[in-house]
Design a protein around this motif. Sequence first.
Motif, mmCIF file in Angstrom:
data_model
loop_
_atom_site.group_PDB
_atom_site.id
_atom_site.type_symbol
_atom_site.label_atom_id
_atom_site.label_comp_id
_atom_site.label_asym_id
_atom_site.label_seq_id
_atom_site.Cartn_x
_atom_site.Cartn_y
_atom_site.Cartn_z
ATOM 1 N N LYS A 151 0.846 -1.205 0.000
ATOM 2 C CA LYS A 151 0.000 0.000 0.000
ATOM 3 C C LYS A 151 0.874 1.245 0.000
ATOM 4 C CE LYS A 151 -4.025 -2.092 2.076
ATOM 5 N NZ LYS A 151 -5.008 -2.111 3.129
ATOM 6 N N TYR A 152 1.959 1.216 0.770
ATOM 7 C CA TYR A 152 2.872 2.356 0.785
ATOM 8 C C TYR A 152 3.550 2.538 -0.572
ATOM 9 C CZ TYR A 152 2.759 4.154 5.543
ATOM 10 O OH TYR A 152 2.379 4.778 6.696
ATOM 11 N N VAL A 153 3.966 1.460 -1.193
ATOM 12 C CA VAL A 153 4.617 1.568 -2.500
ATOM 13 C C VAL A 153 3.679 2.259 -3.487
ATOM 14 C CG1 VAL A 153 5.534 0.265 -4.468
ATOM 15 C CG2 VAL A 153 6.181 -0.372 -2.137
ATOM 16 N N LYS A 154 2.439 1.852 -3.511
ATOM 17 C CA LYS A 154 1.457 2.486 -4.413
ATOM 18 C C LYS A 154 1.232 3.944 -4.037
ATOM 19 C CE LYS A 154 -0.766 -1.675 -5.859
ATOM 20 N NZ LYS A 154 -1.833 -2.595 -5.877
ATOM 21 N N LEU A 155 1.197 4.223 -2.748
ATOM 22 C CA LEU A 155 1.021 5.595 -2.288
ATOM 23 C C LEU A 155 2.202 6.460 -2.742
ATOM 24 C CD1 LEU A 155 -0.699 7.571 -0.633
ATOM 25 C CD2 LEU A 155 0.539 6.798 1.402
ATOM 26 N N PHE A 156 3.435 5.968 -2.580
ATOM 27 C CA PHE A 156 4.611 6.718 -3.014
ATOM 28 C C PHE A 156 4.533 7.032 -4.507
ATOM 29 C CE2 PHE A 156 7.080 4.040 0.305
ATOM 30 C CZ PHE A 156 6.645 4.855 1.338
ATOM 31 N N GLU A 157 4.143 6.033 -5.287
ATOM 32 C CA GLU A 157 4.067 6.218 -6.741
ATOM 33 C C GLU A 157 3.040 7.280 -7.118
ATOM 34 O OE1 GLU A 157 3.303 2.200 -7.963
ATOM 35 O OE2 GLU A 157 5.426 1.695 -8.069
ATOM 36 N N SER A 158 2.008 7.437 -6.311
ATOM 37 C CA SER A 158 0.938 8.387 -6.642
ATOM 38 C C SER A 158 1.219 9.806 -6.155
ATOM 39 C CB SER A 158 -0.385 7.902 -6.043
ATOM 40 O OG SER A 158 -0.390 8.083 -4.629
ATOM 41 N N MET A 159 2.217 9.985 -5.308
ATOM 42 C CA MET A 159 2.482 11.299 -4.716
ATOM 43 C C MET A 159 3.568 12.036 -5.490
ATOM 44 S SD MET A 159 2.405 10.283 -0.671
ATOM 45 C CE MET A 159 2.622 11.986 -0.124
ATOM 46 N N PRO A 160 3.243 13.165 -6.098
ATOM 47 C CA PRO A 160 4.259 13.908 -6.860
ATOM 48 C C PRO A 160 5.387 14.443 -5.992
ATOM 49 C CG PRO A 160 2.215 15.165 -6.726
ATOM 50 C CD PRO A 160 1.937 13.811 -6.139
ATOM 51 N N GLU A 161 5.164 14.594 -4.696
ATOM 52 C CA GLU A 161 6.210 15.103 -3.802
ATOM 53 C C GLU A 161 7.315 14.083 -3.543
ATOM 54 O OE1 GLU A 161 2.176 16.776 -2.612
ATOM 55 O OE2 GLU A 161 2.977 14.763 -2.908
ATOM 56 N N LEU A 197 4.539 20.047 3.428
ATOM 57 C CA LEU A 197 5.151 18.998 4.248
ATOM 58 C C LEU A 197 4.129 18.413 5.212
ATOM 59 C CD1 LEU A 197 7.532 17.293 5.157
ATOM 60 C CD2 LEU A 197 8.220 19.182 6.660
ATOM 61 N N GLU A 198 3.317 19.258 5.800
ATOM 62 C CA GLU A 198 2.284 18.774 6.719
ATOM 63 C C GLU A 198 1.340 17.811 6.006
ATOM 64 O OE1 GLU A 198 -0.897 20.520 9.971
ATOM 65 O OE2 GLU A 198 -0.292 21.815 8.310
ATOM 66 N N HIS A 199 0.934 18.156 4.800
ATOM 67 C CA HIS A 199 0.050 17.278 4.017
ATOM 68 C C HIS A 199 0.741 15.938 3.721
ATOM 69 C CE1 HIS A 199 -2.747 15.829 1.019
ATOM 70 N NE2 HIS A 199 -1.730 15.710 0.173
ATOM 71 N N VAL A 200 2.013 15.987 3.330
ATOM 72 C CA VAL A 200 2.758 14.756 3.020
ATOM 73 C C VAL A 200 2.875 13.881 4.258
ATOM 74 C CG1 VAL A 200 5.044 13.856 2.389
ATOM 75 C CG2 VAL A 200 4.022 15.704 1.054
ATOM 76 N N VAL A 201 3.252 14.481 5.382
ATOM 77 C CA VAL A 201 3.406 13.714 6.620
ATOM 78 C C VAL A 201 2.077 13.102 7.039
ATOM 79 C CG1 VAL A 201 3.897 13.913 9.098
ATOM 80 C CG2 VAL A 201 5.443 14.942 7.425
ATOM 81 N N ASP A 202 1.002 13.874 6.978
ATOM 82 C CA ASP A 202 -0.314 13.347 7.345
ATOM 83 C C ASP A 202 -0.721 12.189 6.433
ATOM 84 O OD1 ASP A 202 -0.454 15.203 9.369
ATOM 85 O OD2 ASP A 202 -1.867 16.537 8.328
ATOM 86 N N THR A 203 -0.427 12.309 5.156
ATOM 87 C CA THR A 203 -0.760 11.243 4.204
ATOM 88 C C THR A 203 0.044 9.985 4.497
ATOM 89 O OG1 THR A 203 -1.300 12.871 2.502
ATOM 90 C CG2 THR A 203 -0.829 10.627 1.755
ATOM 91 N N LEU A 204 1.345 10.145 4.757
ATOM 92 C CA LEU A 204 2.201 8.984 4.985
ATOM 93 C C LEU A 204 1.983 8.349 6.353
ATOM 94 C CD1 LEU A 204 5.534 10.189 3.355
ATOM 95 C CD2 LEU A 204 3.803 8.657 2.406
ATOM 96 N N ALA A 205 1.446 9.100 7.296
ATOM 97 C CA ALA A 205 1.212 8.567 8.644
ATOM 98 C C ALA A 205 -0.069 7.743 8.725
ATOM 99 C CB ALA A 205 1.167 9.712 9.651
ATOM 100 N N ALA A 206 -0.752 7.558 7.617
ATOM 101 C CA ALA A 206 -2.029 6.837 7.611
ATOM 102 C C ALA A 206 -1.896 5.389 8.077
ATOM 103 C CB ALA A 206 -2.642 6.877 6.217
ATOM 104 N N HIS A 207 -0.751 4.742 7.799
ATOM 105 C CA HIS A 207 -0.606 3.314 8.114
ATOM 106 C C HIS A 207 0.632 3.020 8.949
ATOM 107 C CE1 HIS A 207 -3.779 2.713 5.231
ATOM 108 N NE2 HIS A 207 -3.057 3.265 4.285
ATOM 109 N N GLY A 208 1.204 4.032 9.584
ATOM 110 C CA GLY A 208 2.391 3.796 10.387
ATOM 111 C C GLY A 208 2.910 5.085 10.979
ATOM 112 N N SER A 209 4.008 4.971 11.695
ATOM 113 C CA SER A 209 4.592 6.170 12.304
ATOM 114 C C SER A 209 5.667 6.739 11.389
ATOM 115 C CB SER A 209 5.172 5.839 13.676
ATOM 116 O OG SER A 209 6.251 4.946 13.549
#
Length: 152
Positions: A80-90, A115-127
């Motif tokens: 899920k993270y790999v797919k999320l990374f691929e979808s994020m232009p940042e 950065l706040e948006h990126v961190v919030d998005t990436l924190a969805a499934h982990g720390s």
Amino acid sequence: MELDKKDRLILEALQADARQSLAALGKRIGLSQPAMSERVRKLEDAGVIEGYGARVNLRALGVGLQAIIHIETTHAYIQKYVKLFESMPEVLSADRVTGAHCFIVRCAIADPADLEHVVDTLAAHGSVTTSLVLSSPVRKTVTVPAVRVRIP
């Protein structure tokens, strides 16, 4: 395929300037243009050369900040993270690593709100643990060792 000294010189030269003509490169290395073209084609066909690109100055594009983000998650969320990374232009790069964290992600952002948006998005499934990049004083190209390189 075994890489010789000329192959290593070709790889180093193309990493420094991939826009140079093969004829000019061949002249520097001591190969004719047809011999140079054949060697480069073989390196491409073997997957040693994966492609060519441009180094882009992110600051010139208005993207002045970079962050390194460490992500700790469970195995269930790896893909899920790999797919999320691929979808994020940042996201510039993501490495799956061993140790306390599962991923180290490099992001380019325009301002702290991004950065706040990126961190919030990436924190969805982990720390996440975030560090801002102050500078990148060392950038290296790949140095090809003078040993046999196994190419499938």
